[in-house]
Scaffold this active site. Sequence first.
Site, short mmCIF file in Angstrom:
data_model
loop_
_atom_site.label_atom_id
_atom_site.label_comp_id
_atom_site.label_asym_id
_atom_site.label_seq_id
_atom_site.Cartn_x
_atom_site.Cartn_y
_atom_site.Cartn_z
N LYS A 1 2.11 -3.54 6.87
CA LYS A 1 2.48 -3.52 5.45
C LYS A 1 3.99 -3.31 5.30
O LYS A 1 4.65 -3.97 4.51
CB LYS A 1 1.73 -2.41 4.70
CG LYS A 1 0.25 -2.69 4.47
CD LYS A 1 0.04 -3.93 3.59
CE LYS A 1 -1.42 -4.24 3.41
NZ LYS A 1 -1.65 -5.52 2.69
N TYR B 1 -1.88 -1.02 11.13
CA TYR B 1 -2.17 -1.59 9.80
C TYR B 1 -1.05 -1.21 8.85
O TYR B 1 -0.44 -2.08 8.20
CB TYR B 1 -3.51 -1.08 9.26
CG TYR B 1 -3.62 -1.22 7.76
CD1 TYR B 1 -3.40 -0.12 6.92
CD2 TYR B 1 -3.84 -2.46 7.18
CE1 TYR B 1 -3.44 -0.27 5.55
CE2 TYR B 1 -3.88 -2.61 5.81
CZ TYR B 1 -3.68 -1.50 4.99
OH TYR B 1 -3.70 -1.65 3.63
N SER C 1 0.84 -1.21 0.00
CA SER C 1 0.00 0.00 0.00
C SER C 1 0.87 1.25 0.00
O SER C 1 1.95 1.27 0.57
CB SER C 1 -0.89 -0.01 1.26
OG SER C 1 -1.50 1.24 1.44
C1 WQD Z 1 -9.88 8.81 1.29
C2 WQD Z 1 -10.13 10.28 1.55
C3 WQD Z 1 -10.52 10.82 3.86
C4 WQD Z 1 -14.32 8.71 4.25
C5 WQD Z 1 -7.00 3.90 3.34
C6 WQD Z 1 -5.78 3.11 3.73
C7 WQD Z 1 -5.16 2.51 2.50
C8 WQD Z 1 -6.19 1.67 1.82
C9 WQD Z 1 -7.34 2.58 1.37
C10 WQD Z 1 -6.48 -0.62 2.52
C11 WQD Z 1 -9.42 10.77 2.82
C12 WQD Z 1 -11.76 11.11 3.01
C13 WQD Z 1 -13.13 9.22 3.75
C14 WQD Z 1 -15.37 9.59 4.59
C15 WQD Z 1 -14.03 11.45 3.90
N1 WQD Z 1 -6.69 0.68 2.69
N2 WQD Z 1 -13.00 10.56 3.58
N3 WQD Z 1 -15.19 10.93 4.39
O1 WQD Z 1 -7.53 6.76 4.13
O2 WQD Z 1 -6.73 7.35 1.77
O3 WQD Z 1 -6.60 5.00 2.56
O4 WQD Z 1 -7.90 3.12 2.59
O5 WQD Z 1 -5.82 -1.18 1.68
O6 WQD Z 1 -4.08 1.70 2.87
O7 WQD Z 1 -4.86 3.99 4.33
O8 WQD Z 1 -8.81 5.99 2.08
O9 WQD Z 1 -11.20 6.09 1.44
O10 WQD Z 1 -10.60 6.11 3.91
O11 WQD Z 1 -10.15 8.12 2.52
O12 WQD Z 1 -13.88 12.67 3.75
O13 WQD Z 1 -16.49 9.18 5.06
O14 WQD Z 1 -11.52 10.47 1.78
O15 WQD Z 1 -10.31 11.88 4.79
O16 WQD Z 1 -8.98 12.09 2.56
P1 WQD Z 1 -7.39 6.40 2.70
P2 WQD Z 1 -10.26 6.52 2.52
#
Ligand code: WQD
Length: 346
Positions: free
Chosen positions: A158, A154, A129
């Site tokens: 990785k 997590y 990741s």
């Molecule tokens: C994306 C953006 C949030 C939800 C994580 C892990 C990564 C992979 C993918 C597993 C961010 C914003 C999110 C919401 C929001 N996981 N957001 N409202 O955190 O980039 O990555 O998930 O393999 O390893 O780190 O993904 O989709 O959670 O967030 O505003 O209800 O959307 O702040 O900026 P993230 P995400």
Amino acid sequence: MSTKGTILVTGGTGYIGSHTTVELIQAGYKVVSLDNLSNSNINVLDGIEAITGTRPVFYQVDCNDESAIEEIFTNHPDIQGVIHFAASKAVGESVQKPLLYYRNNLLSLIVLLEAMQRHGTTGIVFSSSCTVYGQPEVLPVTEDAPVQEALSPYGNTKQINEEILRDVVYAGVPYKVIRLRYFNPIGAHPSALIGELPLGVPQNLIPYLTQTAAGIRQELSVFGDDYDTPDGSCIRDYINVVDLARAHVLAVDRILDEAKKSPALETFNIGTGRGVSVLELIRTFEEVTGVPVPHKIVGRREGDIEQVWADPSLANNVLGWQARESLADTLRSAWAWQVRLKEQQK
Ligand code: WQD
């Protein structure tokens, strides 16, 4: 009739595992699939069969179960390579339950690598990741960017898994390892027969967004608009899950093709190379689907990095992989999947 050989896919009924299984079968591989079904549903196999006409051999098994893993390799001496997806992956949960994450995510890889060595299976593609980069100093981020201290157990698992793979190669065990560093996988298969199946309240943006658009959730919370980005919301590199799956097929092709004489350890960023903000993503979704997404700005989420997107040129040039699907089509596929899910739940 498979022509290319047999691949063991761990986490094979999961979101990326299922899409990769479809692409492997359509590329001519036979797939042996395993999953402990802790975070996925066995009827995903029906979707895979409906798309490809082939149902993979499936074992409901936990990767930490040494005897079960040994039995699978004994039953399938034709396994030539492994794609290892199976892992716990909720960032927030890992902060609450670190030992569950270290046990599950580290022991499963060790059990797998030991079984591979006993059975002479050398090729492994590992699901890593972009989280290993933390907040990169320089963007777009390349594979030689420094790995920064993980912000969650997590993310740390990785990093440690990547180091385990590096160390076994350096120890001279004849593994061929490709570590794929995903950015943000989104979307669903264009057939809408498989897709992301979040259990409970989705943590990731797209499933929460599509559930809000479908009226399942009342409102999407945007975690902060006071970042140092053009519109103040966080930026990510959203990669279509089928494009991501195709990268795994190319990685397997590469490790199995001895003529390529590829290095024993390779690492590739799998991203589009384009950063998209949360607010831009919401706007694009509304434009391409015509469906409004009620949303509000709230405070920042703990642990979020501000902005990250890939420099995918190594994967483009060495793996021969290109992200092909547009953001618009990817968001349409996510919506089509959500609509189908809702129909199924009626
Ligand atoms: C994306 C953006 C949030 C939800 C994580 C892990 C990564 C992979 C993918 C597993 C961010 C914003 C999110 C919401 C929001 N996981 N957001 N409202 O955190 O980039 O990555 O998930 O393999 O390893 O780190 O993904 O989709 O959670 O967030 O505003 O209800 O959307 O702040 O900026 P993230 P995400």
